[in-house]
Design an enzyme around this catalytic site. Structure first.
Site, PDB file in Angstrom:
ATOM      1  N   ALA A 141      12.215 -15.940   9.904  1.00  0.00           N
ATOM      2  CA  ALA A 141      11.767 -16.328   8.382  1.00  0.00           C
ATOM      3  C   ALA A 141      10.925 -17.423   8.388  1.00  0.00           C
ATOM      4  CB  ALA A 141      12.985 -16.146   7.619  1.00  0.00           C
ATOM      5  N   GLU A 190       7.183 -18.348   3.271  1.00  0.00           N
ATOM      6  CA  GLU A 190       7.674 -18.424   1.687  1.00  0.00           C
ATOM      7  C   GLU A 190       6.653 -17.991   0.655  1.00  0.00           C
ATOM      8  OE1 GLU A 190      10.475 -22.035   2.890  1.00  0.00           O
ATOM      9  OE2 GLU A 190       9.192 -22.541   1.495  1.00  0.00           O
ATOM     10  N   GLU A 231       3.034 -14.499  20.446  1.00  0.00           N
ATOM     11  CA  GLU A 231       3.163 -13.995  19.111  1.00  0.00           C
ATOM     12  C   GLU A 231       1.765 -13.393  18.920  1.00  0.00           C
ATOM     13  OE1 GLU A 231       3.960 -14.016  14.567  1.00  0.00           O
ATOM     14  OE2 GLU A 231       4.678 -15.812  15.638  1.00  0.00           O
ATOM     15  N   HIS A 243     -14.982  10.572   9.732  1.00  0.00           N
ATOM     16  CA  HIS A 243     -14.430  11.739   9.385  1.00  0.00           C
ATOM     17  C   HIS A 243     -14.507  12.082   7.787  1.00  0.00           C
ATOM     18  CE1 HIS A 243     -11.509  10.728  12.759  1.00  0.00           C
ATOM     19  NE2 HIS A 243     -11.011  11.932  12.332  1.00  0.00           N
ATOM     20  N   GLY A 244     -15.406  11.505   7.198  1.00  0.00           N
ATOM     21  CA  GLY A 244     -15.785  11.951   5.909  1.00  0.00           C
ATOM     22  C   GLY A 244     -14.558  12.101   5.049  1.00  0.00           C
ATOM     23  N   GLY A 274      -0.698 -15.576  11.516  1.00  0.00           N
ATOM     24  CA  GLY A 274      -1.670 -16.498  11.676  1.00  0.00           C
ATOM     25  C   GLY A 274      -3.148 -15.568  11.254  1.00  0.00           C
TER      26      GLY A 274
END
Length: 381
Positions: free
Chosen positions: A125, A128, A243, A339-340, A365
Site C-alpha cells: 500500500a 494514497e 517491479e 478487428h473492426g 510509475g
C-alpha cells in the site's frame, strides 16, 4: 528469432504454468470478472503447484531458485492467456523481495510459509488519494508508542486489497516526513482499525480486486516493522526495478499475443471479396507491429538476463517499463482497429486486452515518471 535466455528447467516450468492456467484459471476467469475477485482456492492451487515464492528459500517453503526468469515465465503465460485476475506476479516479483530481503528471521518464519502455500495473500500500500507517484507526498502516519506503532491514514488503488492477508504499508514515521521519514509496516488481516473500502470498479482487469484501505488507530507491533526504521524510501527504490521489469515483461507478452490473434483474424476475415491480409495497408500494419515487438523483445530479454545476473539498474528498468507498456497500448489499439466492429465487442479477446492493458502505462510509475528518471540520469551534473 529464437529466444536463448531460458534453460530446459525454465521450459519445463513454463509447461507447468501453462497446465495450471488451463486447468485452474481459464475455466473460472469469466466468473471472477463478474465477481470482481479471484477465488482463494486459486491461490492455494498455485501454491500446491509451486508457483508462489519460486525465489523464496526452500526452508521457508519456497522454490529456492533466486532466478527472476521463473517469475518472467509466470508473467508471460498469464499475459498470453489474458488472465489479469490472479496477481501472482505482484505477489512473487513485487512483494516477495521485500519479505526475503528485509524481514527478520522471526518474520520470515511467520509469513513466508503461508506466502508460498497461498494461505497468505499479499499487497503493498503506497498510493494514497492525494499521493500517487510522488512518495514524498504520503500522509499516512505511524506514531511511536513504545512497544507499538499507531497507524492512521488511507490508501487507494491497492491491488489484492480485498483478498490480502498481509499488507506492507508505507507510512511516515517522523513528523517531518519526506524521503527520509518513511518506513514499511506490515498490517495483518484482523488487526483492529484496519478496514477495507470499496472493491473499485475499473474499466479493465475486472477479476483483479483493487481496493481502498483505511487505517484508524491501528496498533502495529514493533515486530511488524519491515526493514530499517525511516529506511522505507530506500527500500522502495531498491525494489522498484524488478517491479517495473515485471510489468514490462507482461506488456511485451501481451502485445505479442495480440499480434498473433490479429494476424490469424486478418487471414480469415474477408472484405471486398478477399481476405483482409491481401490488402497492403493491413500487411503494413502487421509488419510494423511485428517489427516493434521483435525489437522490444530483444531489449526486454537482455534486461531479464541482466536482472537475473543482478546487474539491471533503475534507468534501464524504467526504459523497459516505459517502452514496453506504451507498445502494448499501441498494439492493442491498432489490433482492435483491425478487428473492426468485432474488436469493440466484449466477447472478443482484443476488446478485453484493450481495457485490461490500459493501466500498464500508469501503475508501477507512469510513463512520464519513467522518462523523468531516464532524463535525470542523462542530464544531471
Amino acid at each position: 528469432m529464437k529466444r536463448e535466455i531460458f534453460t530446459a528447467e525454465h521450459d519445463a516450468f513454463r509447461e507447468t504454468v501453462r497446465t495450471f492456467v488451463a486447468k485452474e484459471v481459464l475455466p473460472h476467469h469469466e466468473r471472477w470478472e463478474k465477481d470482481g475477485v479471484v477465488d482463494r482456492e486459486a491461490w492455494l492451487a498455485a501454491g500446491r503447484q509451486g508457483l508462489l515464492g519460486p525465489s523464496v528459500p526452500e526452508e521457508y517453503g519456497g522454490g529456492g531458485a533466486a532466478d527472476y526468469r521463473y517469475g518472467a515465465v509466470i508473467s508471460e503465460e498469464l499475459a498470453r492467456a489474458g488472465c489479469s485476475g490472479l496477481a501472482i506476479p505482484l505477489h512473487n516479483d513485487i512483494i516477495g523481495p521485500y519479505l526475503t530481503s528485509l524481514a527478520t528471521e522471526e518474520q520470515k518464519r511467520r509469513w513466508l510459509p503461508g506466502f508460498c502455500s497461498g494461505e497468505i495473500i499479499t499487497a503493498i500500500a503506497m498510493t494514497e488519494p492525494g499521493a500517487g507517484s510522488d512518495l514524498q507526498g504520503i500522509r499516512t502516519t505511524a506514531t511511536d508508542r513504545g512497544d507499538h506503532w499507531v497507524l492512521n491514514g488511507a490508501k487507494t488503488f491497492i491491488s489484492n486489497g480485498i483478498l490480502a492477508d498481509l499488507v506492507i504499508v508505507v507510512a511516515k514515521t517522523t513528523p517531518e516526513g519526506g524521503a527520509k521519514g518513511l518506513s514499511l509496516l506490515v498490517v495483518e488481516r484482523g488487526m483492529a482499525g484496519f478496514e477495507r473500502g470499496r472493491n473499485l470498479d475499473k474499466i479493465g482487469q475486472k477479476a483483479q480486486d483493487t481496493a481502498e484501505l483505511f487505517f484508524h488507530d491501528v496498533i502495529v507491533p514493533k515486530t511488524n516493522l519491515l526493514g530499517e526504521l525511516h529506511g522505507g524510501f530506500v527500500h522502495l527504490m531498491t525494489n522498484l526495478a524488478q517491479e517495473r521489469l515485471s510489468i514490462a515483461v507482461s506488456a511485451i507478452a501481451a502485445a505479442e499475443h495480440l499480434l498473433e490473434i490479429t494476424t490469424r483474424y486478418v487471414k480469415e476475415r474477408e472484405a471486398f471479396g478477399r481476405p483482409l491480409a491481401k490488402l497492403q495497408h493491413i500487411r503494413f500494419e502487421i509488419a510494423e507491429m511485428a517489427t516493434e515487438c521483435a525489437v522490444t523483445r530483444a531489449f526486454l530479454d537482455r534486461c531479464v538476463t541482466e536482472h537475473a545476473a543482478g546487474g539491471l539498474d533503475a534507468v534501464h528498468a524504467s526504459m523497459a517499463k516505459w517502452w514496453a507498456t506504451e507498445l502494448q497500448k499501441r498494439v492493442a489499439d491498432r489490433c482492435l482497429q483491425l478487428h473492426g466492429g468485432y474488436g469493440y465487442m466484449a466477447e472478443y479477446p482484443v476488446a478485453k486486452a484493450f481495457t485490461d492493458g490500459r493501466i500498464q502505462t500508469i501503475y508501477g510509475g507512469t510513463t512520464e515518471i519513467m522518462k523523468e528518471i531516464i532524463g535525470r540520469s542523462l542530464l544531471s551534473d
